[in-house]
Design a protein around this motif. Structure first.
Motif, PDB file in Angstrom:
ATOM      1  N   THR A 111       0.830  -1.203   0.000  1.00  0.00           N
ATOM      2  CA  THR A 111       0.000   0.000   0.000  1.00  0.00           C
ATOM      3  C   THR A 111       0.863   1.252   0.000  1.00  0.00           C
ATOM      4  N   LEU A 147      -4.915  -0.645  -7.463  1.00  0.00           N
ATOM      5  CA  LEU A 147      -6.178  -0.221  -6.853  1.00  0.00           C
ATOM      6  C   LEU A 147      -6.016   1.201  -6.341  1.00  0.00           C
ATOM      7  N   TYR A 157      -1.751  -0.821  -3.876  1.00  0.00           N
ATOM      8  CA  TYR A 157      -3.000  -0.268  -3.358  1.00  0.00           C
ATOM      9  C   TYR A 157      -2.733   1.144  -2.864  1.00  0.00           C
ATOM     10  N   ARG A 172     -12.863  -4.424   2.060  1.00  0.00           N
ATOM     11  CA  ARG A 172     -11.403  -4.518   2.185  1.00  0.00           C
ATOM     12  C   ARG A 172     -10.993  -5.921   2.623  1.00  0.00           C
ATOM     13  N   SER A 225      -2.515  -4.809   4.073  1.00  0.00           N
ATOM     14  CA  SER A 225      -1.174  -4.773   3.494  1.00  0.00           C
ATOM     15  C   SER A 225      -0.211  -5.823   4.039  1.00  0.00           C
TER      16      SER A 225
END
Length: 354
Positions: free
Chosen positions: A38, A162, A194, A178, A206
């Motif tokens: 992420t 994403l 992400y 999520r 993550s």
């Protein structure tokens, strides 16, 4: 549904400018195959620009980007082995869910029969079996999001991108979706990048979090590592709220240090720290409150108390500044103007670099 082998992602000294504005000054990072990483940070930190460069929607001003070991720096978006799930979902409103998922496959040259079979498999994969005939307007926000994920996954990309994928959902639905995205990624083993500004979202999904600030990596690591050992006041406050106070490191033993705040001594993780003045990040739920005693070394006064059902939030005035405290003891809350003794729990306290 067949998935392409997950690919690695490498940024080598990537720089991106828009005229005189430097969005990303010099970015180098590696994302291992099969992991969900992420990019997290406040608005304007460079995370979306980084994702768009990876997608081929922007090209770097300098440096290289590699996907699966292949240099894709100047390749257009349609020649990169990536798929993107957009914040807006970008579904065609006049097409059914099945046709939305099929569209990208047919555009890629897959014959219609095979495309529809793969699209049906994709909808089943995201829990939408039997809903392929519905239009987007007939689906909930969470279901629309899953159609967008299925449409991206059926292309079998090396990397799934994403971009703020849950921002249009309400809080309860965000938690559920999520979880679904994370479970799907772990089950299929694809590489995912992400982007979000939501710390809870990043912590929940993550393998690794990269926190960005002004186009650079402020800190990166596993979720628990970043939460428990922030490198700076910025990281501590961004990864959940933190009280930052001055302290003295009075002793070091192995990877632990003894700190002193207003006469209260406490042992905390202390790798690579030195004896002397330092800054301490204290999570709101790492502070304990008790009635003040004459022997209490660290004291304060309640200036505000708010009951929130399963916890009470306090603001406590001390000589080290006002502390924000989250207390799970709700049966006997402290009233404003109460004098209290302050203590620390074992976890949630870290020496930071500034």
């Amino acid at each position: 549904m067949n998935m392409t082998s997950p690919g690695s992602v490498v940024f080598e000294n990537v720089r991106k400018t828009f005229g005189a504005f430097v969005a990303v000054p010099d970015l180098s990072l590696t994302i291992e195959p099969g992991t969900l990483v992420t990019l997290l940070g406040p608005s304007g930190c460079g995370k979306t620009t980084t994702l768009r460069m990876l997608a081929g929607l922007e090209h770097p001003s300098a440096g290289r980007i590699l996907i699966g070991g292949k240099d894709v720096t100047m390749l257009p978006a349609n020649e990169r082995d990536v798929s993107m799930v957009f914040q807006s979902y970008a579904l065609f409103p006049h097409m059914t869910a099945l046709d939305n998922v099929t569209y990208g496959l047919e555009s890629s040259g897959v014959k219609r029969k095979e495309a529809r079979e793969r699209a049906e498999d994709g909808l089943t994969l995201v829990g939408l079996a039997g809903m392929g005939s519905r239009l987007p307007a007939e689906l909930s926000g969470g279901q629309q999001q899953r159609v967008a994920v299925a449409r991206a996954l059926v292309l079998g990309p090396q990397v799934l991108l994403l971009d703020e994928p849950l921002s249009n959902l309400d809080a309860r639905l965000r938690r559920r979706v999520r979880t679904e995205i994370r479970e799907l990624q772990q089950r299929l083993g694809f590489t995912a990048v992400y982007v979000t500004h939501d710390q809870d979202e990043a912590l929940a999904v993550s393998d690794r979090i990269i926190i960005m600030k002004e186009g650079q990596i402020a800190q990166q690591g596993a979720p628990r590592e970043l939460y428990d050992a922030p490198a700076s006041a910025f990281i501590a406050d961004f990864m959940g709220e933190a009280n930052v106070v001055s302290c003295d490191v009075v002793g070091i033993e192995g990877d632990n240090a003894t700190i002193n705040v207003e006469g209260l001594e406490h042992r905390v993780p202390g790798r690579n720290v030195r004896v002397g003045s330092a800054q301490l990040a204290i999570r709101p739920n790492a502070i304990t409150l008790a009635p003040r005693q004459s022997t209490s070394p660290f004291n304060g006064q309640i200036t505000h108390a708010a009951y929130l059902g399963d916890h009470v939030e306090y603001e406590v005035k001390t000589t080290s500044g006002t502390l924000f405290v989250v207390d799970a003891v709700v049966e006997t809350p402290f009233a404003p103007l109460t004098d209290v003794a302050i203590g620390f729990k074992e976890r949630g306290i870290a020496i930071i670099g500034g």
